[in-house]
Design a protein around this motif. Structure first.
Motif, PDB file in Angstrom:
ATOM      1  N   GLY A 166       0.819  -1.210   0.000  1.00 30.98           N
ATOM      2  CA  GLY A 166       0.000   0.000   0.000  1.00 30.98           C
ATOM      3  C   GLY A 166       0.845   1.249   0.000  1.00 30.98           C
ATOM      4  N   ILE A 167       0.262   2.318  -0.522  1.00 26.80           N
ATOM      5  CA  ILE A 167       0.999   3.565  -0.695  1.00 26.80           C
ATOM      6  C   ILE A 167       1.436   4.174   0.636  1.00 26.80           C
ATOM      7  N   LEU A 168       0.663   3.934   1.709  1.00 26.52           N
ATOM      8  CA  LEU A 168       1.013   4.518   2.999  1.00 26.52           C
ATOM      9  C   LEU A 168       2.147   3.780   3.691  1.00 26.52           C
ATOM     10  N   SER A 169       2.356   2.517   3.329  1.00 31.02           N
ATOM     11  CA  SER A 169       3.411   1.740   3.976  1.00 31.02           C
ATOM     12  C   SER A 169       4.794   2.304   3.699  1.00 31.02           C
ATOM     13  N   ARG A 170       4.955   2.979   2.569  1.00 33.70           N
ATOM     14  CA  ARG A 170       6.284   3.509   2.254  1.00 33.70           C
ATOM     15  C   ARG A 170       6.722   4.570   3.239  1.00 33.70           C
ATOM     16  N   PHE A 171       5.775   5.160   3.972  1.00 34.12           N
ATOM     17  CA  PHE A 171       6.132   6.174   4.951  1.00 34.12           C
ATOM     18  C   PHE A 171       6.876   5.586   6.147  1.00 34.12           C
ATOM     19  N   GLU A 230       0.731  15.236   6.097  1.00 31.32           N
ATOM     20  CA  GLU A 230       1.920  15.466   6.922  1.00 31.32           C
ATOM     21  C   GLU A 230       1.808  14.735   8.261  1.00 31.32           C
ATOM     22  N   ASP A 231       0.605  14.709   8.853  1.00 27.99           N
ATOM     23  CA  ASP A 231       0.411  14.005  10.119  1.00 27.99           C
ATOM     24  C   ASP A 231       0.566  12.497   9.940  1.00 27.99           C
ATOM     25  N   ILE A 232       0.120  11.982   8.801  1.00 30.21           N
ATOM     26  CA  ILE A 232       0.289  10.558   8.502  1.00 30.21           C
ATOM     27  C   ILE A 232       1.767  10.203   8.415  1.00 30.21           C
ATOM     28  N   VAL A 233       2.523  11.028   7.682  1.00 33.11           N
ATOM     29  CA  VAL A 233       3.952  10.775   7.507  1.00 33.11           C
ATOM     30  C   VAL A 233       4.678  10.849   8.841  1.00 33.11           C
ATOM     31  N   ARG A 234       4.384  11.864   9.636  1.00 29.15           N
ATOM     32  CA  ARG A 234       5.069  12.010  10.931  1.00 29.15           C
ATOM     33  C   ARG A 234       4.719  10.861  11.876  1.00 29.15           C
ATOM     34  N   ALA A 235       3.463  10.423  11.871  1.00 32.32           N
ATOM     35  CA  ALA A 235       3.061   9.306  12.726  1.00 32.32           C
ATOM     36  C   ALA A 235       3.777   8.029  12.306  1.00 32.32           C
ATOM     37  N   ALA A 236       3.899   7.808  10.998  1.00 33.27           N
ATOM     38  CA  ALA A 236       4.592   6.624  10.503  1.00 33.27           C
ATOM     39  C   ALA A 236       6.061   6.650  10.889  1.00 33.27           C
ATOM     40  N   ASN A 237       6.674   7.805  10.774  1.00 34.02           N
ATOM     41  CA  ASN A 237       8.089   7.918  11.101  1.00 34.02           C
ATOM     42  C   ASN A 237       8.349   7.785  12.598  1.00 34.02           C
ATOM     43  N   ALA A 239       6.520   5.959  14.622  1.00 34.20           N
ATOM     44  CA  ALA A 239       6.352   4.538  14.913  1.00 34.20           C
ATOM     45  C   ALA A 239       7.581   3.744  14.494  1.00 34.20           C
ATOM     46  N   ALA A 240       8.189   4.154  13.379  1.00 36.08           N
ATOM     47  CA  ALA A 240       9.347   3.425  12.851  1.00 36.08           C
ATOM     48  C   ALA A 240      10.664   3.892  13.452  1.00 36.08           C
ATOM     49  N   GLY A 241      10.606   4.944  14.263  1.00 36.04           N
ATOM     50  CA  GLY A 241      11.821   5.459  14.890  1.00 36.04           C
ATOM     51  C   GLY A 241      12.753   6.160  13.932  1.00 36.04           C
ATOM     52  N   LEU A 242      12.189   6.799  12.915  1.00 39.37           N
ATOM     53  CA  LEU A 242      13.004   7.491  11.925  1.00 39.37           C
ATOM     54  C   LEU A 242      13.109   8.977  12.237  1.00 39.37           C
ATOM     55  N   ASP A 243      13.946   9.650  11.466  1.00 38.68           N
ATOM     56  CA  ASP A 243      14.107  11.100  11.596  1.00 38.68           C
ATOM     57  C   ASP A 243      12.775  11.779  11.332  1.00 38.68           C
ATOM     58  N   ASP A 244      12.471  12.813  12.104  1.00 40.55           N
ATOM     59  CA  ASP A 244      11.178  13.494  12.000  1.00 40.55           C
ATOM     60  C   ASP A 244      11.101  14.448  10.804  1.00 40.55           C
ATOM     61  N   ALA A 245      12.221  14.683  10.137  1.00 44.27           N
ATOM     62  CA  ALA A 245      12.234  15.621   9.010  1.00 44.27           C
ATOM     63  C   ALA A 245      11.407  15.075   7.848  1.00 44.27           C
ATOM     64  N   VAL A 246      10.580  15.923   7.264  1.00 36.27           N
ATOM     65  CA  VAL A 246       9.710  15.531   6.155  1.00 36.27           C
ATOM     66  C   VAL A 246      10.186  16.207   4.872  1.00 36.27           C
ATOM     67  N   ARG A 247      10.411  15.414   3.832  1.00 35.43           N
ATOM     68  CA  ARG A 247      10.808  15.966   2.537  1.00 35.43           C
ATOM     69  C   ARG A 247       9.574  16.173   1.688  1.00 35.43           C
ATOM     70  N   ARG A 248       9.396  17.388   1.199  1.00 37.13           N
ATOM     71  CA  ARG A 248       8.233  17.730   0.381  1.00 37.13           C
ATOM     72  C   ARG A 248       8.653  17.885  -1.078  1.00 37.13           C
ATOM     73  N   GLN A 249       8.028  17.107  -1.938  1.00 37.97           N
ATOM     74  CA  GLN A 249       8.321  17.174  -3.367  1.00 37.97           C
ATOM     75  C   GLN A 249       7.300  18.084  -4.043  1.00 37.97           C
ATOM     76  N   PRO A 250       7.741  19.112  -4.730  1.00 40.68           N
ATOM     77  CA  PRO A 250       6.791  19.988  -5.430  1.00 40.68           C
ATOM     78  C   PRO A 250       5.932  19.196  -6.409  1.00 40.68           C
ATOM     79  N   VAL A 251       4.680  19.597  -6.536  1.00 45.07           N
ATOM     80  CA  VAL A 251       3.764  18.888  -7.424  1.00 45.07           C
ATOM     81  C   VAL A 251       4.300  18.873  -8.849  1.00 45.07           C
ATOM     82  N   GLU A 252       4.866  19.989  -9.289  1.00 46.13           N
ATOM     83  CA  GLU A 252       5.371  20.076 -10.659  1.00 46.13           C
ATOM     84  C   GLU A 252       6.465  19.042 -10.904  1.00 46.13           C
ATOM     85  N   GLU A 253       7.322  18.854  -9.916  1.00 47.51           N
ATOM     86  CA  GLU A 253       8.405  17.870 -10.045  1.00 47.51           C
ATOM     87  C   GLU A 253       7.844  16.446 -10.073  1.00 47.51           C
TER      88      GLU A 253
END
Length: 306
Positions: A166-171, A230-237, A239-253
């Motif tokens: 699933g797409i959310l698991s990658r977080f 953003e809340d989904i990504v932070r919650a996943a990270n 839970a996984a014990g990862l860095d809290d920093a979130v990388r945002r990819q511009p829609v155009e890119e």
């Protein structure tokens, strides 16, 4: 009940196959190869080796089943015509004998941007995401195929999560998202989605379904959540014990890499499923990814074999 499932080796289909067996039904799955089917190790399942683009490869098997669920999603340049071909082939198989039930899988992206307007099963489809706009026509094809001996329905899953895919698991592996992350997603756990399919198959000829017109037999699979991405990504990270920093990819890119899917991923949606809850008695166990990220991470780890 004998139930035929397309996409039976995929994310949604494989969970549905297992759920059918747990519920005491006979699960008949379409797979491209015996190797793919055997890897799933679903005890008691029957497999048909064939391909959606060749209706003759599965017609006979589908015609022997009281229930049919079209859950395949083979993305690529031939996806749309192949999906149309599958609808035609499955309807033909279902009409061989009766009564039968045919369930077509669509998705909540056909609802487009909802903003704060909660979209239930009666919401208009006047602003679908461009990447899936074709699905509105395929929904209607499936619904209009209903006869006195064939009952058809449409299921629109939210953003599916749970298990190992699933797409959310990658977080759980990477804190990256498309856009600024302030948009909301309405989700559903894959096992709750499987439960909805089974309820629909079992209750298709019940009195509550009789009260719905053929074009009203649309059911949302949405757990009542509307988490900001953003809340989904932070919650996943977390839970996984990862860095809290979130990388945002511009829609155009992102659009340069995945086309119109990028625009779908940044839609702001709030989706509800009152018809599923009222008519089918559906009560999802999970109510949102963010609130259950710790448990979902443990699920994900088990699925990875770690």
């Amino acid at each position: 009940m004998r139930a035929f499932v397309t996409g039976a080796t995929g994310y949604i289909g494989s969970h549905l196959m297992r759920a059918l067996r747990r519920a005491g039904h006979q699960a008949v799955g379409l797979a491209r190869s015996r190797e793919k089917a055997d890897r799933l190790r679903i005890e008691g399942a029957e497999w048909v080796i064939g391909d959606l683009k060749d209706p003759g490869s599965y017609h006979e098997a589908a015609a022997t089943c009281e229930g049919i669920v079209h859950a395949a999603a083979e993305y690529g340049p031939e996806y749309v015509p192949r999906d149309r071909q599958a609808i035609d082939g499955l309807v033909e198989a279902a009409r061989d004998k009766g009564p039968r039930v045919l369930v077509y899988t669509s998705g909540v992206w056909v609802l487009g941007v909802t903003g704060d307007r909660v979209a239930d099963e009666s919401a208009p489809l006047d602003r679908p995401a461009a990447a899936v706009a074709w699905r509105t026509g395929h929904e209607r094809l499936a619904l209009e195929a209903a006869t006195d001996l064939l009952r058809t329905a449409v299921v629109r899953p939210g953003m599916v999560y749970g298990g190992g895919e699933g797409i959310l698991s990658r977080f759980f592996k990477e804190a990256s998202l498309v856009g600024d992350g302030t948009n909301r997603w309405s989700g559903v756990h894959v096992d709750d989605l499987a439960d909805l399919y089974i309820r629909l198959l079992e209750l298709a000829w019940s009195e509550p379904m009789d009260r719905l017109s053929p074009l009203e037999r649309i059911f949302h699979a949405a757990d009542g959540s509307a988490d900001r991405v953003e809340d989904i990504v932070r919650a996943a990270n977390l839970a996984a014990g990862l860095d809290d920093a979130v990388r945002r990819q511009p829609v155009e890119e992102a659009r340069q890499k995945i086309g119109g899917m990028a625009d779908a991923l940044v839609m702001d949606q709030v989706v509800a499923a009152p018809r599923s809850e009222k008519v089918l008695g559906w009560r999802p166990r999970f109510r949102g990814f963010a609130n259950n990220a710790a448990e979902l991470y443990e699920e994900w780890k088990r699925a990875q074999g770690s």
